[in-house]
Design a protein around this motif. Sequence first.
Motif, PDB file in Angstrom:
ATOM      1  N   MET A  94       1.157  -1.284  -0.145  1.00  0.00           N
ATOM      2  CA  MET A  94       0.466   0.120  -0.205  1.00  0.00           C
ATOM      3  C   MET A  94       0.816   1.248   0.311  1.00  0.00           C
ATOM      4  SD  MET A  94      -3.289  -0.774   0.270  1.00  0.00           S
ATOM      5  CE  MET A  94      -4.182  -0.236   1.597  1.00  0.00           C
ATOM      6  N   ALA A  95       2.220   1.114   1.165  1.00  0.00           N
ATOM      7  CA  ALA A  95       2.935   2.515   1.333  1.00  0.00           C
ATOM      8  C   ALA A  95       3.437   2.829  -0.435  1.00  0.00           C
ATOM      9  CB  ALA A  95       3.786   2.738   2.150  1.00  0.00           C
ATOM     10  N   ARG A  96       4.199   1.611  -0.950  1.00  0.00           N
ATOM     11  CA  ARG A  96       4.970   1.513  -2.163  1.00  0.00           C
ATOM     12  C   ARG A  96       4.183   1.893  -3.086  1.00  0.00           C
ATOM     13  NH1 ARG A  96       9.865  -1.685  -2.090  1.00  0.00           N
ATOM     14  NH2 ARG A  96       9.940  -0.479  -3.871  1.00  0.00           N
ATOM     15  N   GLY A  97       2.683   2.053  -3.256  1.00  0.00           N
ATOM     16  CA  GLY A  97       1.855   2.018  -4.190  1.00  0.00           C
ATOM     17  C   GLY A  97       0.971   3.343  -4.201  1.00  0.00           C
ATOM     18  N   LEU A  98       1.258   3.910  -3.348  1.00  0.00           N
ATOM     19  CA  LEU A  98       1.151   5.458  -3.039  1.00  0.00           C
ATOM     20  C   LEU A  98       2.423   6.262  -3.607  1.00  0.00           C
ATOM     21  CD1 LEU A  98      -0.703   5.423   0.557  1.00  0.00           C
ATOM     22  CD2 LEU A  98      -2.015   5.794  -1.747  1.00  0.00           C
ATOM     23  N   GLU A  99       3.122   5.914  -3.267  1.00  0.00           N
ATOM     24  CA  GLU A  99       4.653   6.752  -3.584  1.00  0.00           C
ATOM     25  C   GLU A  99       4.475   6.256  -5.164  1.00  0.00           C
ATOM     26  OE1 GLU A  99       9.849   5.980  -2.719  1.00  0.00           O
ATOM     27  OE2 GLU A  99       8.631   4.483  -2.842  1.00  0.00           O
ATOM     28  N   ALA A 100       4.514   5.061  -5.686  1.00  0.00           N
ATOM     29  CA  ALA A 100       4.051   5.058  -7.441  1.00  0.00           C
ATOM     30  C   ALA A 100       3.392   6.358  -7.784  1.00  0.00           C
ATOM     31  CB  ALA A 100       3.653   3.829  -7.639  1.00  0.00           C
ATOM     32  N   ILE A 101       2.224   6.246  -7.288  1.00  0.00           N
ATOM     33  CA  ILE A 101       1.439   7.117  -7.591  1.00  0.00           C
ATOM     34  C   ILE A 101       1.945   8.550  -7.878  1.00  0.00           C
ATOM     35  CG2 ILE A 101      -1.029   8.252  -6.798  1.00  0.00           C
ATOM     36  CD1 ILE A 101      -2.126   5.497  -5.759  1.00  0.00           C
ATOM     37  N   VAL A 102       2.062   9.498  -6.692  1.00  0.00           N
ATOM     38  CA  VAL A 102       2.628  10.248  -6.140  1.00  0.00           C
ATOM     39  C   VAL A 102       3.830  10.582  -7.099  1.00  0.00           C
ATOM     40  CG1 VAL A 102       4.774  11.566  -4.803  1.00  0.00           C
ATOM     41  CG2 VAL A 102       2.012  10.815  -3.980  1.00  0.00           C
ATOM     42  N   ASP A 103       5.234   9.115  -7.675  1.00  0.00           N
ATOM     43  CA  ASP A 103       5.734   9.474  -8.768  1.00  0.00           C
ATOM     44  C   ASP A 103       5.581   9.433 -10.321  1.00  0.00           C
ATOM     45  OD1 ASP A 103       7.462   9.732  -6.439  1.00  0.00           O
ATOM     46  OD2 ASP A 103       8.403   7.745  -6.589  1.00  0.00           O
ATOM     47  N   GLY A 104       4.046   9.134 -10.091  1.00  0.00           N
ATOM     48  CA  GLY A 104       3.310   9.438 -11.548  1.00  0.00           C
ATOM     49  C   GLY A 104       3.173   8.505 -12.297  1.00  0.00           C
ATOM     50  N   GLU A 105       3.643   7.108 -11.576  1.00  0.00           N
ATOM     51  CA  GLU A 105       3.605   6.311 -12.749  1.00  0.00           C
ATOM     52  C   GLU A 105       2.625   5.547 -13.224  1.00  0.00           C
ATOM     53  OE1 GLU A 105       5.673   1.460 -11.862  1.00  0.00           O
ATOM     54  OE2 GLU A 105       6.004   2.841 -10.850  1.00  0.00           O
ATOM     55  N   PRO A 106       1.632   5.473 -12.527  1.00  0.00           N
ATOM     56  CA  PRO A 106      -0.143   5.427 -12.801  1.00  0.00           C
ATOM     57  C   PRO A 106      -0.169   6.293 -14.356  1.00  0.00           C
ATOM     58  CG  PRO A 106      -0.369   5.749 -11.319  1.00  0.00           C
ATOM     59  CD  PRO A 106       0.871   5.950 -10.629  1.00  0.00           C
ATOM     60  N   THR A 107      -0.968   6.171 -15.510  1.00  0.00           N
ATOM     61  CA  THR A 107      -1.403   6.737 -16.423  1.00  0.00           C
ATOM     62  C   THR A 107      -2.528   7.181 -16.707  1.00  0.00           C
ATOM     63  OG1 THR A 107       0.024   5.113 -17.899  1.00  0.00           O
ATOM     64  CG2 THR A 107       1.540   6.558 -17.310  1.00  0.00           C
ATOM     65  N   GLY A 108      -3.280   6.099 -15.968  1.00  0.00           N
ATOM     66  CA  GLY A 108      -4.853   6.124 -16.532  1.00  0.00           C
ATOM     67  C   GLY A 108      -5.634   6.288 -15.585  1.00  0.00           C
ATOM     68  N   THR A 109      -6.817   6.169 -15.940  1.00  0.00           N
ATOM     69  CA  THR A 109      -8.061   6.318 -14.476  1.00  0.00           C
ATOM     70  C   THR A 109      -8.515   5.522 -13.980  1.00  0.00           C
ATOM     71  OG1 THR A 109      -9.115   7.101 -15.526  1.00  0.00           O
ATOM     72  CG2 THR A 109      -8.333   8.583 -14.599  1.00  0.00           C
ATOM     73  N   GLY A 110      -9.262   4.656 -12.917  1.00  0.00           N
ATOM     74  CA  GLY A 110      -9.950   3.374 -12.751  1.00  0.00           C
ATOM     75  C   GLY A 110      -8.999   2.633 -12.231  1.00  0.00           C
TER      76      GLY A 110
END
Length: 420
Positions: free
Chosen positions: A369-385
């Motif tokens: 969970m923590a690493r996933g939130l970090e990846a979001i902040v770093d712009g890794e996911p490019t889509g939505t949903g």
Amino acid sequence: MSTDADPDVIDRLAERAPLLDRCADRFAERRPFSGRLIGVSAPLTPHTGRFLEVLATGGATVLVAGEAGSTHADVVAALRRRAEITPVTAVEDEVETPSEESTADEADAPSEEAALETARHEVIAAEPDLIADDGANLLVPLCRDFPDVAADVSGACEQTTGGITRLRRLAEREPIPFPVYDVNGAPMKQRFDNVHGTAESSIAAITSLTNAMIAGSTAAVIGYGHCGRGIARKLRSLGARTTVTEIDPRKALEAIADGHDVQPAAEAVADAAFVIAATGRANVIGREQLTAMADGAVLASIGSETEIDRDVLSELAADRTRIEPGVERIAFADGRTIRLLTGGRVVNLSAPGSAGNPVDVMDATFALMARGLEAIVDGEPTGTGLEPIPEALDRAVAREKLATMDVTIDGDGTDDRIEP
């Protein structure tokens, strides 16, 4: 020199959560969440407290709402001593640790649910940048009722089967305007937390509440997803005769190949001493199953607090008696009785004295969970949903877990030939 003073409940657990410790070290250096508000809805257990503390180490301000039947007073007190974390509780100041009053009294359920909804709305009203959810209790009302707030959310993580099911249904009606990592779908979560952690903690909760022996008993497990699979296997290893119910023919075949009987739910519950719902879906134990259930059966849920249809249960019950903390005797008009555990809430979180899954597995899940939130902040996911947790991140957490166990494997775990 020794002391008898009881240490902070979160500090006491930290030494048993090495993956979260590594996240804390990483976040303290990187400060990925600086200036960001993270909204959280989760059971307020000691391991949740450590997860929140790690987010705060990364620079976050954290606002967290608890869940029904699984808010621990010592955890709330410990969180209030941490300036960056604010627990939003249903009751001012005094929050009961799971007990007789908070787990088996159906009369209190409506007012408690209303208070919890208010607490979650308070988290949403604070306009969080990121969300860490359990059961989609924040994400569903956020997207459905607060579109202006949702439009500014950077992303979220959801860790439960029930929560992912709710989000998929939500997405059928309206788009989710930001990326949501499906942590529950990650192999590390499915194979480690869901199969083993949920099974061990749930069976421990059931036996502690009932003082009943598993060996030689009959058990019906409703659903053969990862959690149901783990429950059924653990029950069978303890000497129970197990029957599985499924709507997916492939999972039914898997259950047969694993050595379980497979029957429709109404038939399975008619001969079962233990009935355990493990689907993450609503009302899988309804009128047909309740009217067929064996006299004296123990009924519990490990999937979500909605698996048992409470309205139908109230309609069918001729009498309800709380016989001990977390255990309610339901008498039906035909003379049958069953024992309902923790009011139908998730039993391994709501049983008196229970803190949910073992810290060993929650350490890995919260690290995801923590690493996933970090990846979001770093712009890794490019889509939505809904999006899967990145494969590289999942494998990285697995490698770190092996390292904490002093286990080595061939290669470095990054070979593309490895099956996901």
